[in-house]
Design an enzyme around this catalytic site. Sequence first.
Site, PDB file in Angstrom:
ATOM      1  N   SER A 185     -97.700-127.188 -35.294  1.00  0.00           N
ATOM      2  CA  SER A 185     -99.289-127.750 -35.352  1.00  0.00           C
ATOM      3  C   SER A 185    -100.174-126.219 -36.616  1.00  0.00           C
ATOM      4  O   SER A 185    -100.913-126.853 -37.531  1.00  0.00           O
ATOM      5  CB  SER A 185     -99.871-127.349 -34.212  1.00  0.00           C
ATOM      6  OG  SER A 185    -100.036-128.673 -33.087  1.00  0.00           O
ATOM      7  N   ILE A 188     -85.801-130.733 -38.804  1.00  0.00           N
ATOM      8  CA  ILE A 188     -86.115-131.632 -40.034  1.00  0.00           C
ATOM      9  C   ILE A 188     -85.058-132.490 -40.416  1.00  0.00           C
ATOM     10  O   ILE A 188     -84.450-132.919 -40.649  1.00  0.00           O
ATOM     11  CB  ILE A 188     -85.983-130.990 -41.524  1.00  0.00           C
ATOM     12  CG1 ILE A 188     -86.343-129.100 -41.275  1.00  0.00           C
ATOM     13  CG2 ILE A 188     -85.661-130.952 -42.856  1.00  0.00           C
ATOM     14  CD1 ILE A 188     -87.780-129.402 -41.290  1.00  0.00           C
ATOM     15  N   THR A 189     -86.143-133.566 -40.393  1.00  0.00           N
ATOM     16  CA  THR A 189     -85.277-135.398 -40.240  1.00  0.00           C
ATOM     17  C   THR A 189     -84.633-135.035 -41.994  1.00  0.00           C
ATOM     18  O   THR A 189     -85.431-134.577 -42.970  1.00  0.00           O
ATOM     19  CB  THR A 189     -87.074-136.352 -40.351  1.00  0.00           C
ATOM     20  OG1 THR A 189     -87.321-135.922 -39.680  1.00  0.00           O
ATOM     21  CG2 THR A 189     -86.555-137.676 -41.178  1.00  0.00           C
ATOM     22  N   THR A 213    -111.592-142.664 -52.800  1.00  0.00           N
ATOM     23  CA  THR A 213    -112.829-142.805 -52.778  1.00  0.00           C
ATOM     24  C   THR A 213    -113.482-141.668 -51.226  1.00  0.00           C
ATOM     25  O   THR A 213    -111.961-140.893 -51.136  1.00  0.00           O
ATOM     26  CB  THR A 213    -113.690-144.472 -51.559  1.00  0.00           C
ATOM     27  OG1 THR A 213    -112.424-143.779 -50.634  1.00  0.00           O
ATOM     28  CG2 THR A 213    -113.251-144.878 -52.417  1.00  0.00           C
ATOM     29  N   GLU A 270     -95.512-135.103 -38.069  1.00  0.00           N
ATOM     30  CA  GLU A 270     -96.532-135.235 -39.098  1.00  0.00           C
ATOM     31  C   GLU A 270     -98.210-135.269 -38.534  1.00  0.00           C
ATOM     32  O   GLU A 270     -98.522-135.594 -39.260  1.00  0.00           O
ATOM     33  CB  GLU A 270     -96.682-136.749 -40.213  1.00  0.00           C
ATOM     34  CG  GLU A 270     -95.448-136.971 -40.526  1.00  0.00           C
ATOM     35  CD  GLU A 270     -95.032-137.102 -42.021  1.00  0.00           C
ATOM     36  OE1 GLU A 270     -96.472-137.933 -42.662  1.00  0.00           O
ATOM     37  OE2 GLU A 270     -94.807-137.972 -42.516  1.00  0.00           O
ATOM     38  N   THR A 316     -99.769-133.744 -34.316  1.00  0.00           N
ATOM     39  CA  THR A 316     -99.598-134.583 -33.533  1.00  0.00           C
ATOM     40  C   THR A 316    -100.900-135.083 -33.464  1.00  0.00           C
ATOM     41  O   THR A 316    -102.327-135.225 -33.814  1.00  0.00           O
ATOM     42  CB  THR A 316     -99.227-133.348 -32.230  1.00  0.00           C
ATOM     43  OG1 THR A 316    -100.546-132.914 -32.187  1.00  0.00           O
ATOM     44  CG2 THR A 316     -98.043-132.649 -32.512  1.00  0.00           C
TER      45      THR A 316
HETATM   46  C1  LIG Z   1     -87.903-135.723 -34.407  1.00  0.00           C
HETATM   47  C2  LIG Z   1     -89.150-135.064 -35.094  1.00  0.00           C
HETATM   48  C3  LIG Z   1     -88.714-135.230 -36.363  1.00  0.00           C
HETATM   49  C4  LIG Z   1     -89.840-134.343 -36.929  1.00  0.00           C
HETATM   50  N1  LIG Z   1     -89.487-133.931 -38.838  1.00  0.00           N
HETATM   51  C5  LIG Z   1     -90.379-133.471 -39.416  1.00  0.00           C
HETATM   52  C6  LIG Z   1     -90.295-133.362 -40.847  1.00  0.00           C
HETATM   53  O1  LIG Z   1     -89.056-133.552 -41.359  1.00  0.00           O
HETATM   54  N2  LIG Z   1     -90.169-132.389 -41.689  1.00  0.00           N
HETATM   55  C7  LIG Z   1     -90.286-131.471 -40.511  1.00  0.00           C
HETATM   56  O2  LIG Z   1     -91.529-130.099 -41.382  1.00  0.00           O
HETATM   57  N3  LIG Z   1     -91.300-131.567 -39.839  1.00  0.00           N
HETATM   58  C8  LIG Z   1     -91.062-132.248 -38.496  1.00  0.00           C
HETATM   59  N4  LIG Z   1     -91.081-132.262 -36.980  1.00  0.00           N
HETATM   60  C9  LIG Z   1     -92.306-131.612 -36.717  1.00  0.00           C
HETATM   61  C10 LIG Z   1     -93.743-131.925 -36.424  1.00  0.00           C
HETATM   62  O3  LIG Z   1     -94.678-132.356 -37.413  1.00  0.00           O
HETATM   63  C11 LIG Z   1     -94.086-131.413 -35.486  1.00  0.00           C
HETATM   64  O4  LIG Z   1     -93.306-131.633 -34.343  1.00  0.00           O
HETATM   65  C12 LIG Z   1     -95.252-131.357 -35.054  1.00  0.00           C
HETATM   66  O5  LIG Z   1     -96.089-130.968 -36.095  1.00  0.00           O
HETATM   67  C13 LIG Z   1     -96.215-129.972 -33.548  1.00  0.00           C
HETATM   68  O6  LIG Z   1     -95.864-129.246 -33.551  1.00  0.00           O
HETATM   69  P1  LIG Z   1     -94.078-128.611 -32.441  1.00  0.00           P
HETATM   70  O7  LIG Z   1     -93.452-129.670 -32.196  1.00  0.00           O
HETATM   71  O8  LIG Z   1     -94.428-127.280 -33.327  1.00  0.00           O
HETATM   72  O9  LIG Z   1     -96.043-128.398 -31.779  1.00  0.00           O
HETATM   73  P2  LIG Z   1     -97.032-127.338 -31.498  1.00  0.00           P
HETATM   74  O10 LIG Z   1     -97.441-126.840 -32.366  1.00  0.00           O
HETATM   75  O11 LIG Z   1     -95.846-126.542 -30.056  1.00  0.00           O
HETATM   76  O12 LIG Z   1     -97.902-128.415 -30.464  1.00  0.00           O
HETATM   77  C14 LIG Z   1     -97.529-128.205 -28.722  1.00  0.00           C
HETATM   78  C15 LIG Z   1     -99.061-129.232 -28.201  1.00  0.00           C
HETATM   79  O13 LIG Z   1    -100.023-128.536 -27.975  1.00  0.00           O
HETATM   80  C16 LIG Z   1    -100.620-128.940 -28.963  1.00  0.00           C
HETATM   81  N5  LIG Z   1    -101.852-128.531 -29.370  1.00  0.00           N
HETATM   82  C17 LIG Z   1    -101.291-127.351 -30.777  1.00  0.00           C
HETATM   83  N6  LIG Z   1    -102.141-126.898 -31.614  1.00  0.00           N
HETATM   84  C18 LIG Z   1    -103.478-127.195 -30.807  1.00  0.00           C
HETATM   85  C19 LIG Z   1    -104.596-127.282 -31.564  1.00  0.00           C
HETATM   86  N7  LIG Z   1    -105.626-126.491 -31.999  1.00  0.00           N
HETATM   87  N8  LIG Z   1    -105.855-128.244 -30.226  1.00  0.00           N
HETATM   88  C20 LIG Z   1    -104.940-129.451 -29.380  1.00  0.00           C
HETATM   89  N9  LIG Z   1    -103.968-129.452 -29.319  1.00  0.00           N
HETATM   90  C21 LIG Z   1    -102.815-128.710 -29.883  1.00  0.00           C
HETATM   91  C22 LIG Z   1     -99.636-130.242 -29.991  1.00  0.00           C
HETATM   92  O14 LIG Z   1    -100.756-131.059 -30.172  1.00  0.00           O
HETATM   93  C23 LIG Z   1     -98.933-130.369 -29.260  1.00  0.00           C
HETATM   94  O15 LIG Z   1     -99.007-131.158 -27.806  1.00  0.00           O
HETATM   95  C24 LIG Z   1     -91.049-133.307 -36.410  1.00  0.00           C
HETATM   96  C25 LIG Z   1     -90.947-132.942 -35.056  1.00  0.00           C
HETATM   97  C26 LIG Z   1     -90.217-134.075 -34.443  1.00  0.00           C
HETATM   98  C27 LIG Z   1     -89.598-134.246 -33.264  1.00  0.00           C
END
Ligand SMILES: Cc1cc2nc3c(=O)[nH]c(=O)nc-3n(C[C@H](O)[C@H](O)[C@H](O)COP(=O)(O)OP(=O)(O)OC[C@H]3O[C@@H](n4cnc5c(N)ncnc54)[C@H](O)[C@@H]3O)c2cc1C
Length: 382
Positions: free
Chosen positions: A132, A157-158, A310, A364, A366
């Site tokens: 995130s 990475i998809t 917009t 993309e 959470t």
């Molecule tokens: C199957 C799959 C395909 C993916 N494909 C791609 C891809 O092609 N390219 C790419 O770059 N990434 C990809 N991702 C990564 C995906 O975008 C991230 O997993 C996602 O953005 C969340 O990051 P994280 O898993 O590190 O969770 P974390 O950031 O560690 O979050 C853990 C939890 O804490 C919550 N959280 C974190 N910060 C906050 C906040 N400030 N406020 C409230 N809640 C918070 C989150 O919502 C989550 O519930 C993929 C992930 C998966 C599982």
Amino acid sequence: MIDLSLSAPQQEVRDKFRSFADRHIIPARMHHDRDSSFPFEIMNKAWDEGIFNSPIPEQYGGSGCSFTESALASEELGAGCVGMGITIDTHTLACLPILLSGSQSCRTSLFGQIMKRRMIGAFCLTEPDAGSDIGNLKTTAERKGGSYILNGRKRFITNGEIAGFHTVFAKTDSSAGARGISIFFVPAGVAGVKIVSRMDKMGQRAAVQNEIEYENVEIPQEYLIGTEGGGFKTAMKTFNRTRISIAALALGNARAAWEYAGNWASRRIQFGKPVTVNQGVSFKLADMRTEIEAARLLIWNAASAIDRNTSEQAMLSSMAKYYATDKAMRITEDAVQVMGGEGYSKEHPVEKMMRDAKLCQIYEGTNEIQKLIISKNMFSRS
Ligand SMILES: Cc1cc2nc3c(=O)[nH]c(=O)nc-3n(C[C@H](O)[C@H](O)[C@H](O)COP(=O)(O)OP(=O)(O)OC[C@H]3O[C@@H](n4cnc5c(N)ncnc54)[C@H](O)[C@@H]3O)c2cc1C
């Protein structure tokens, strides 16, 4: 009066993608889900039939669809199989930074290569310590003469292992936080790009995700997309568009689950009557259908904001993504419930649809992050 009927070109796009899903995706989806095998043959056909590259302008070899048309397309892909849909939409995700920030010559040169060599793209942003919080990227790109040297590791990475090119986010200035992020076009075959592992996952099993290492990868200066330090802004502009596609994939998945469960339930006789005569079942199906319609309106509204350029694009696209994907999770779970024990069986697709729905709430950004974007935009306006 607000007219929400589809124009002839919009109907054409929807019909083209629906036909592709009916002919190629739906017959094969259970097999690829079971084996977690990548559908190479279907993706080749998808390239042949112009299912890839829908929002890329025709001058660069794409179909020149609007984002509203692309949302219609993603809904049909999602109704077929979200795993295959995300493979196609991730290619768009990898292409958009080139379109949104590349110079004229950068676009011509990179799209020239992509189209000629039918290169599927991977979007490489997430890292082990930066999910995130993408400002915390550790991957670096250091200038050396006329090149950059890329070092770092990307996670989840998809399309990673099947991609022809990677759109890689890296720090060109490690002291500048998010403002130090730049974007690079990296052909998959260059020295130093290593696929470390493949993720084994709950749903969307036709799609592949990998951990990737970049070790001293030399990238020519002309593969910098946009300007040094402009990567974060470009990522946000990209997500404003592609979060609508995720919402639309989830919508298609929810629609397919509702249709399947509704048809099944109207034929299922218990206590001498179809189970749909019980309000416990029919009200569930009514809620599902209502939420499908509401999600579609949010998606069309967000896509239209992009097409008309917009204001409030980020907020509207986050609303569409958060609402449609949360509702799709609930709708697919209810589809399983409506079908009782049959719903839980792998003889029917609804348990797959439920597993596939979960991931749309996570990638993309959470849905917690979407709510953060919505609330930030709400308060910045007041
Ligand atoms: C199957 C799959 C395909 C993916 N494909 C791609 C891809 O092609 N390219 C790419 O770059 N990434 C990809 N991702 C990564 C995906 O975008 C991230 O997993 C996602 O953005 C969340 O990051 P994280 O898993 O590190 O969770 P974390 O950031 O560690 O979050 C853990 C939890 O804490 C919550 N959280 C974190 N910060 C906050 C906040 N400030 N406020 C409230 N809640 C918070 C989150 O919502 C989550 O519930 C993929 C992930 C998966 C599982």
